[in-house]
Design a protein around this motif. Structure first.
Motif, PDB file in Angstrom:
ATOM      1  N   PHE A 218     -13.922  -1.618  -0.999  1.00 44.26           N
ATOM      2  CA  PHE A 218     -12.982  -2.323  -0.135  1.00 44.26           C
ATOM      3  C   PHE A 218     -11.858  -1.410   0.330  1.00 44.26           C
ATOM      4  O   PHE A 218     -11.346  -0.588  -0.426  1.00 44.26           O
ATOM      5  CB  PHE A 218     -12.391  -3.530  -0.859  1.00 44.26           C
ATOM      6  CG  PHE A 218     -13.399  -4.591  -1.238  1.00 44.26           C
ATOM      7  CD1 PHE A 218     -14.502  -4.841  -0.440  1.00 44.26           C
ATOM      8  CD2 PHE A 218     -13.234  -5.334  -2.394  1.00 44.26           C
ATOM      9  CE1 PHE A 218     -15.426  -5.809  -0.776  1.00 44.26           C
ATOM     10  CE2 PHE A 218     -14.148  -6.315  -2.749  1.00 44.26           C
ATOM     11  CZ  PHE A 218     -15.249  -6.552  -1.942  1.00 44.26           C
ATOM     12  N   THR A 219     -11.449  -1.592   1.586  1.00 42.82           N
ATOM     13  CA  THR A 219     -10.354  -0.804   2.165  1.00 42.82           C
ATOM     14  C   THR A 219      -9.138  -1.658   2.494  1.00 42.82           C
ATOM     15  O   THR A 219      -8.088  -1.126   2.859  1.00 42.82           O
ATOM     16  CB  THR A 219     -10.821  -0.094   3.451  1.00 42.82           C
ATOM     17  OG1 THR A 219     -11.087  -1.072   4.472  1.00 42.82           O
ATOM     18  CG2 THR A 219     -12.078   0.736   3.197  1.00 42.82           C
ATOM     19  N   SER A 221      -7.251  -5.792   1.473  1.00 43.26           N
ATOM     20  CA  SER A 221      -5.881  -5.305   1.567  1.00 43.26           C
ATOM     21  C   SER A 221      -5.501  -4.626   0.254  1.00 43.26           C
ATOM     22  O   SER A 221      -6.142  -4.845  -0.769  1.00 43.26           O
ATOM     23  CB  SER A 221      -4.925  -6.474   1.826  1.00 43.26           C
ATOM     24  OG  SER A 221      -4.829  -7.297   0.669  1.00 43.26           O
ATOM     25  N   THR A 222      -4.432  -3.851   0.288  1.00 40.14           N
ATOM     26  CA  THR A 222      -4.008  -3.174  -0.930  1.00 40.14           C
ATOM     27  C   THR A 222      -3.483  -4.168  -1.963  1.00 40.14           C
ATOM     28  O   THR A 222      -3.546  -3.902  -3.161  1.00 40.14           O
ATOM     29  CB  THR A 222      -2.914  -2.135  -0.616  1.00 40.14           C
ATOM     30  OG1 THR A 222      -1.870  -2.757   0.146  1.00 40.14           O
ATOM     31  CG2 THR A 222      -3.479  -0.976   0.182  1.00 40.14           C
ATOM     32  N   PRO A 225      -7.620  -6.467  -2.636  1.00 36.44           N
ATOM     33  CA  PRO A 225      -8.769  -5.887  -1.933  1.00 36.44           C
ATOM     34  C   PRO A 225      -9.972  -6.828  -1.904  1.00 36.44           C
ATOM     35  O   PRO A 225     -10.424  -7.287  -2.948  1.00 36.44           O
ATOM     36  CB  PRO A 225      -9.070  -4.626  -2.748  1.00 36.44           C
ATOM     37  CG  PRO A 225      -7.802  -4.319  -3.491  1.00 36.44           C
ATOM     38  CD  PRO A 225      -7.183  -5.647  -3.779  1.00 36.44           C
ATOM     39  N   ASP A 249      -7.805   4.063  -3.768  1.00 31.78           N
ATOM     40  CA  ASP A 249      -7.089   2.835  -4.129  1.00 31.78           C
ATOM     41  C   ASP A 249      -5.819   3.111  -4.927  1.00 31.78           C
ATOM     42  O   ASP A 249      -5.089   2.178  -5.261  1.00 31.78           O
ATOM     43  CB  ASP A 249      -8.010   1.859  -4.870  1.00 31.78           C
ATOM     44  CG  ASP A 249      -8.663   2.460  -6.093  1.00 31.78           C
ATOM     45  OD1 ASP A 249      -8.265   3.574  -6.503  1.00 31.78           O
ATOM     46  OD2 ASP A 249      -9.573   1.813  -6.648  1.00 31.78           O
ATOM     47  N   ASN A 252      -1.599   2.243  -3.088  1.00 29.05           N
ATOM     48  CA  ASN A 252      -1.612   0.779  -2.955  1.00 29.05           C
ATOM     49  C   ASN A 252      -0.258   0.168  -2.623  1.00 29.05           C
ATOM     50  O   ASN A 252      -0.109  -1.049  -2.670  1.00 29.05           O
ATOM     51  CB  ASN A 252      -2.164   0.152  -4.238  1.00 29.05           C
ATOM     52  CG  ASN A 252      -1.348   0.527  -5.458  1.00 29.05           C
ATOM     53  OD1 ASN A 252      -0.329   1.215  -5.360  1.00 29.05           O
ATOM     54  ND2 ASN A 252      -1.819   0.094  -6.619  1.00 29.05           N
ATOM     55  N   HIS A 257      -3.459  -1.115   3.990  1.00 31.80           N
ATOM     56  CA  HIS A 257      -4.812  -0.547   3.967  1.00 31.80           C
ATOM     57  C   HIS A 257      -4.830   0.648   3.024  1.00 31.80           C
ATOM     58  O   HIS A 257      -3.846   1.390   2.917  1.00 31.80           O
ATOM     59  CB  HIS A 257      -5.235  -0.046   5.353  1.00 31.80           C
ATOM     60  CG  HIS A 257      -5.482  -1.105   6.358  1.00 31.80           C
ATOM     61  ND1 HIS A 257      -6.726  -1.353   6.891  1.00 31.80           N
ATOM     62  CD2 HIS A 257      -4.639  -1.992   6.957  1.00 31.80           C
ATOM     63  CE1 HIS A 257      -6.646  -2.345   7.781  1.00 31.80           C
ATOM     64  NE2 HIS A 257      -5.382  -2.739   7.829  1.00 31.80           N
TER      65      HIS A 257
END
Length: 267
Positions: A218-219, A221-222, A225, A249, A252, A257
């Protein structure tokens, strides 16, 4: 006759064959790229750009595609030129392409480069008139790595829940890239899941940089995700191969993103 035979044998044994040598190995040329949606860098303005610059410097790419880039907007505390400032903080060249006017300034996409930039050019991607929405930008630079020229691009497709704008933008983007005379690497927030119609259209011309074309990490959401919408892709198929593909990740807090990094072999 015996003397002649002896002489022939002696001469034959004295002749040495040239040693066999393997052809020289061709040097592998690689390029380290990154794509990063920086959320307009609007959480606190120019002073907070240092945190984004620190992420970029930690990844240490040669080329960066940036999305959601502001230029002289009022939503940034110091009303600054975000791409220019990030270029200064990372010691890279830059190019900004405007998508729309907003908050008293401009908004679009940008690229940063450690490689010498030979050309800079901007394009726009429109929306479906029946749906409306924001036009988008394409920031393209021409670079060269050890005698191998290629284009590097940043772009950002529509974000609305209805996919019609993204489908049109994907079609127009493919048509645009088909007119280019050199290979291309694209860093983008496509706002589209790997199994979407938008990505399927792009895959008709581009290869996904994700290893084995499998973009699982996943990119966005921070904060929570739950989807993959940021990509590094390339065309044509025989121009590049992916050596490494990572979603970072650990970054964050700087944006909504995660940054995505890919190292490609340039054929």
């Amino acid at each position: 006759m015996y003397a002649f035979f002896f002489l022939f044998c002696a001469c034959s044994k004295g002749k040495k064959e040239a040693p066999k040598t393997d052809p020289p190995l061709q040097k592998e040329v690689t390029v380290k790229t990154m794509t990063y949606n920086i959320y307009g860098a609007r959480s606190g303005g120019i002073p907070d750009l240092q945190a984004i610059a620190d992420v970029i410097k930690r990844v240490d790419p040669e080329l960066v595609a940036l999305q959601e880039v502001d230029k002289f907007t009022t939503r940034n505390a110091n009303n600054g030129d975000i791409a220019k400032e990030l270029a200064r903080l990372t010691n890279m060249d830059y190019f900004f392409a405007k998508a729309i006017d907003t908050y008293g300034g401009e908004y679009g996409d940008a690229v940063l480069s450690k490689l010498p930039v030979k050309e800079k050019k901007a394009y726009n991607l429109e929306v479906d008139p029946a749906l409306g929405g924001e036009r988008r930008s394409v920031a393209r630079i021409l670079v060269e790595k050890e005698g191998k020229p290629f284009y590097f691009i940043s772009t950002h497709f529509d974000h609305l829940g209805d996919e019609r704008n993204r489908i049109r933008q994907a079609q127009d983007f493919v048509a645009l890239v088909k007119t280019f005379d050199k290979p291309v690497i694209v860093g983008a927030d496509f706002n589209a899941l790997p199994a979407s119609n938008t990505i399927e259209l792009l895959r008709g011309h581009f290869s996904l940089g994700c290893l084995n074309g499998d973009c699982k990490q996943f990119t966005f959401s921070t904060a929570a995700p739950n989807r993959t919408i940021d990509y590094l892709i390339y065309a044509p198929l025989n121009a590049f191969t992916t050596k490494l593909y990572s979603v970072y990740d650990w970054a964050n807090r700087e944006s909504d993103h995660f940054p995505v990094q890919a190292t490609f072999t340039v054929r």
